[in-house]
Design an enzyme around this catalytic site. Structure first.
Site, PDB file in Angstrom:
ATOM      1  CE1 TYR A  90      -4.118  -1.504  -0.296  1.00 13.05           C
ATOM      2  CE2 TYR A  90      -3.319  -3.169   0.992  1.00 13.05           C
ATOM      3  CZ  TYR A  90      -4.111  -2.918   0.096  1.00 13.05           C
ATOM      4  OH  TYR A  90      -5.119  -3.624  -0.402  1.00 13.05           O
TER       5      TYR A  90
ATOM      6  CG  HIS B 263     -13.850  -1.972  -2.015  1.00 16.07           C
ATOM      7  ND1 HIS B 263     -13.862  -2.533  -3.007  1.00 16.07           N
ATOM      8  CD2 HIS B 263     -14.979  -2.582  -1.183  1.00 16.07           C
ATOM      9  CE1 HIS B 263     -14.806  -3.419  -3.359  1.00 16.07           C
ATOM     10  NE2 HIS B 263     -15.529  -3.473  -1.869  1.00 16.07           N
TER      11      HIS B 263
ATOM     12  N   GLY C 146     -16.743   0.704 -15.298  1.00 17.97           N
ATOM     13  CA  GLY C 146     -15.359   0.070 -15.197  1.00 17.97           C
ATOM     14  C   GLY C 146     -15.172  -0.720 -14.116  1.00 17.97           C
ATOM     15  CB  THR C 147     -16.747  -2.297 -11.539  1.00 12.81           C
ATOM     16  OG1 THR C 147     -16.359  -3.639 -10.801  1.00 12.81           O
ATOM     17  CG2 THR C 147     -18.239  -2.208 -11.958  1.00 12.81           C
TER      18      THR C 147
ATOM     19  CD  GLU D  43     -13.004  -7.052 -20.901  1.00  9.09           C
ATOM     20  OE1 GLU D  43     -12.605  -7.329 -21.884  1.00  9.09           O
ATOM     21  OE2 GLU D  43     -12.574  -7.285 -19.801  1.00  9.09           O
TER      22      GLU D  43
HETATM   23  C1  BJW Z   1     -12.091  -0.367 -18.193  1.00  6.70           C
HETATM   24  C2  BJW Z   1     -10.961   0.296 -18.762  1.00  6.70           C
HETATM   25  C3  BJW Z   1     -11.054   1.631 -19.233  1.00  6.70           C
HETATM   26  C4  BJW Z   1     -10.186  -1.453 -17.975  1.00  6.70           C
HETATM   27  N1  BJW Z   1     -12.437   2.093 -19.349  1.00  6.70           N
HETATM   28  N2  BJW Z   1     -13.425   0.253 -18.546  1.00  6.70           N
HETATM   29  C5  BJW Z   1     -18.299 -16.423  -2.672  1.00  6.70           C
HETATM   30  C6  BJW Z   1     -19.311 -15.762  -3.405  1.00  6.70           C
HETATM   31  C7  BJW Z   1     -20.112 -14.442  -3.403  1.00  6.70           C
HETATM   32  C8  BJW Z   1     -19.124 -13.743  -2.535  1.00  6.70           C
HETATM   33  C9  BJW Z   1     -18.075 -14.305  -1.744  1.00  6.70           C
HETATM   34  C10 BJW Z   1     -17.473 -15.668  -1.991  1.00  6.70           C
HETATM   35  N3  BJW Z   1     -16.750 -15.884  -1.057  1.00  6.70           N
HETATM   36  C11 BJW Z   1     -16.190 -14.602  -0.639  1.00  6.70           C
HETATM   37  C12 BJW Z   1     -17.231 -13.737  -0.936  1.00  6.70           C
HETATM   38  C13 BJW Z   1     -17.166 -12.225  -0.665  1.00  6.70           C
HETATM   39  C14 BJW Z   1     -15.964 -11.305  -1.267  1.00  6.70           C
HETATM   40  C15 BJW Z   1     -16.000 -11.680  -2.679  1.00  6.70           C
HETATM   41  O1  BJW Z   1     -16.549 -10.950  -3.505  1.00  6.70           O
HETATM   42  N4  BJW Z   1     -15.261 -12.519  -3.025  1.00  6.70           N
HETATM   43  C16 BJW Z   1     -15.272 -12.698  -4.592  1.00  6.70           C
HETATM   44  C17 BJW Z   1     -13.872 -12.698  -5.086  1.00  6.70           C
HETATM   45  C18 BJW Z   1     -15.897 -14.224  -4.902  1.00  6.70           C
HETATM   46  N5  BJW Z   1     -15.993  -9.885  -0.770  1.00  6.70           N
HETATM   47  C19 BJW Z   1     -15.698  -9.447   0.412  1.00  6.70           C
HETATM   48  O2  BJW Z   1     -15.161 -10.249   0.968  1.00  6.70           O
HETATM   49  C20 BJW Z   1     -16.273  -8.111   0.812  1.00  6.70           C
HETATM   50  N6  BJW Z   1     -16.899  -8.031   1.796  1.00  6.70           N
HETATM   51  C21 BJW Z   1     -17.961  -8.611   2.221  1.00  6.70           C
HETATM   52  O3  BJW Z   1     -18.583  -9.376   1.412  1.00  6.70           O
HETATM   53  O4  BJW Z   1     -18.479  -8.555   3.594  1.00  6.70           O
HETATM   54  C22 BJW Z   1     -19.593  -9.235   3.901  1.00  6.70           C
HETATM   55  C23 BJW Z   1     -20.887  -8.542   3.487  1.00  6.70           C
HETATM   56  C24 BJW Z   1     -21.941  -9.210   3.248  1.00  6.70           C
HETATM   57  C25 BJW Z   1     -23.242  -8.763   2.717  1.00  6.70           C
HETATM   58  C26 BJW Z   1     -23.216  -7.273   2.699  1.00  6.70           C
HETATM   59  C27 BJW Z   1     -22.063  -6.615   2.772  1.00  6.70           C
HETATM   60  C28 BJW Z   1     -20.969  -7.189   3.253  1.00  6.70           C
HETATM   61  C29 BJW Z   1     -14.914  -7.234   0.602  1.00  6.70           C
HETATM   62  C30 BJW Z   1     -14.327  -6.942  -0.670  1.00  6.70           C
HETATM   63  C31 BJW Z   1     -13.024  -6.033  -0.604  1.00  6.70           C
HETATM   64  C32 BJW Z   1     -12.414  -6.081  -2.016  1.00  6.70           C
HETATM   65  N7  BJW Z   1     -11.050  -5.395  -1.704  1.00  6.70           N
HETATM   66  C33 BJW Z   1     -10.210  -5.080  -2.763  1.00  6.70           C
HETATM   67  C34 BJW Z   1      -8.963  -4.685  -2.300  1.00  6.70           C
HETATM   68  C35 BJW Z   1      -9.065  -3.404  -1.624  1.00  6.70           C
HETATM   69  C36 BJW Z   1      -8.451  -2.070  -1.810  1.00  6.70           C
HETATM   70  C37 BJW Z   1      -7.287  -2.005  -2.886  1.00  6.70           C
HETATM   71  O5  BJW Z   1      -6.269  -2.469  -2.456  1.00  6.70           O
HETATM   72  O6  BJW Z   1      -7.359  -1.248  -3.846  1.00  6.70           O
HETATM   73  O7  BJW Z   1     -11.135  -4.042  -3.772  1.00  6.70           O
HETATM   74  S1  BJW Z   1     -10.156  -6.350  -4.294  1.00  6.70           S
HETATM   75  C38 BJW Z   1     -10.262  -5.282  -5.699  1.00  6.70           C
HETATM   76  O8  BJW Z   1     -11.516  -5.823  -6.146  1.00  6.70           O
HETATM   77  C39 BJW Z   1     -10.521  -3.815  -5.018  1.00  6.70           C
HETATM   78  C40 BJW Z   1     -11.536  -3.493  -6.108  1.00  6.70           C
HETATM   79  O9  BJW Z   1     -12.216  -2.475  -5.245  1.00  6.70           O
HETATM   80  C41 BJW Z   1     -12.358  -4.715  -6.183  1.00  6.70           C
HETATM   81  C42 BJW Z   1     -12.965  -4.813  -7.376  1.00  6.70           C
HETATM   82  O10 BJW Z   1     -12.628  -4.644  -8.535  1.00  6.70           O
HETATM   83  P1  BJW Z   1     -12.830  -3.756  -9.854  1.00  6.70           P
HETATM   84  O11 BJW Z   1     -12.813  -2.356  -9.702  1.00  6.70           O
HETATM   85  O12 BJW Z   1     -13.979  -4.167 -10.447  1.00  6.70           O
HETATM   86  O13 BJW Z   1     -11.580  -4.041 -10.795  1.00  6.70           O
HETATM   87  P2  BJW Z   1     -11.334  -5.068 -12.091  1.00  6.70           P
HETATM   88  O14 BJW Z   1      -9.664  -5.264 -12.261  1.00  6.70           O
HETATM   89  O15 BJW Z   1     -11.904  -6.410 -11.420  1.00  6.70           O
HETATM   90  O16 BJW Z   1     -12.186  -4.702 -13.204  1.00  6.70           O
HETATM   91  C43 BJW Z   1     -12.052  -3.659 -14.028  1.00  6.70           C
HETATM   92  C44 BJW Z   1     -12.787  -3.654 -15.173  1.00  6.70           C
HETATM   93  O17 BJW Z   1     -12.589  -2.354 -15.858  1.00  6.70           O
HETATM   94  C45 BJW Z   1     -12.747  -4.716 -16.101  1.00  6.70           C
HETATM   95  O18 BJW Z   1     -13.997  -4.848 -16.565  1.00  6.70           O
HETATM   96  C46 BJW Z   1     -12.126  -3.903 -17.480  1.00  6.70           C
HETATM   97  O19 BJW Z   1     -12.489  -4.323 -18.650  1.00  6.70           O
HETATM   98  C47 BJW Z   1     -12.543  -2.413 -17.353  1.00  6.70           C
HETATM   99  N8  BJW Z   1     -11.557  -1.647 -17.719  1.00  6.70           N
HETATM  100  N9  BJW Z   1      -9.861  -0.487 -18.561  1.00  6.70           N
HETATM  101  C48 BJW Z   1     -13.357   1.252 -18.955  1.00  6.70           C
HETATM  102  N10 BJW Z   1     -10.181   2.356 -19.758  1.00  6.70           N
END
Ligand code: BJW
Length: 236
Positions: free
Chosen positions: A56, A111, A178-179, A206
């Protein structure tokens, strides 16, 4: 189309890609070079805090780089919000500060924020622009060794979920930008918005994991697609 009165926008790493920040799951993304379980879980922090702090610290230094700035997508959202007469909530999964630098006001960092640190002893949260170390003292309670990045790791509860779900339940337009739709609970917001009867739109490079859940989609780089889409919404 009926008048739009309440909008929720969700953004992810893709909106900051054209500003020079990495996404997570693209081929050149962060998870291609480091393992999630080594840097983005509470267990990783307990096991190897030095490694997690350095991950970080490096990203915090990167954010301070003078070349990193809001792009036309961040600016278009702030401009739209300033002119919109209804309710507008921007929920970002991003820990960068590009939305606030662009001028967005009603903003939730679900987040966390890279430029903040939290003390696990007293829960104090404050702005933090420097490196964090395992022996950094808390500025509030002076405890040494309990400071951590103010970010949400896997297995931790994202911030302000009650406020987000309340906004989703009352919105008539939900726009996801963008997610990849891989991470919950954010990936489930489109379903909550649909349940509320909202129009749902995906603006992404995409189709995301949940692409079929959206009524409309425009695919292309955020810096081009977002200004165009919101300019049209403003005149509809
Ligand atoms: C473009 C572009 C351009 C590129 N223009 N577009 C099994 C089933 C379901 C859920 C779970 C499970 N097991 C565990 C879970 C829960 C878990 C989870 O979801 N896991 C999955 C992997 C399955 N989630 C959690 O643990 C969360 N907490 C939780 O659920 O608590 C309980 C709860 C229950 C009910 C209600 C509420 C809460 C916590 C999640 C924490 C995520 N943390 C991170 C890292 C920390 C921050 C950091 O270091 O930055 O957060 S992980 C990482 O992923 C980061 C991001 O915010 C997050 C999402 O990523 P994002 O933004 O979608 O990025 P990408 O790279 O995935 O996608 C980018 C997109 O942009 C792509 O589509 C590209 O095509 C596009 N793109 N260029 C437009 N120019």
């Amino acid at each position: 189309m009926p008048e739009t009165r309440s909008i929720v926008v969700l953004t992810g790493a893709g909106i900051s890609r054209e500003s020079g920040l990495h996404t997570f799951r693209d081929a050149d993304g962060i998870w291609a070079t480091v393992k999630v379980e080594d840097v983005a879980t509470p267990e990783a922090f307990a096991r190897d805090p030095v490694r997690v702090q350095e991950f970080y610290n490096e990203r915090r230094r990167g954010l301070a780089n003078t070349g990193i700035a809001p792009n036309p997508a961040h600016l278009a959202l702030a401009e739209f919000e300033a002119a919109f007469a209804g309710d507008f909530l921007l929920v970002t999964q991003n820990i960068d500060d590009l939305h606030e630098r662009a001028g967005s006001r009603e903003l939730i960092h679900m987040h966390g924020e890279l430029a903040k640190a939290r003390c696990e002893a007293c829960d104090d949260v404050g702005e933090w622009r420097e490196d964090l170390y395992i022996d950094t003292a808390c500025p509030a309670c002076t405890q040494v060794g309990d400071m951590r990045p103010h970010v949400v790791w896997f297995g931790e509860m994202p911030f302000e979920m009650d406020r987000i779900y309340a906004a989703l339940e009352g919105c008539d337009l939900f726009v996801s930008i963008g997610t990849s739709g891989n991470v919950y609970p954010a990936a489930g917001f489109v379903q909550a918005a649909r349940m509320a009867g909202a129009r749902t739109v995906e603006l992404n490079l995409e189709p995301s994991e949940g692409a079929t859940l959206f009524e409309e989609a425009v695919y292309g780089p955020a810096g081009t697609v977002v200004p165009g889409w919101f300019a049209k919404l403003a005149t509809d």
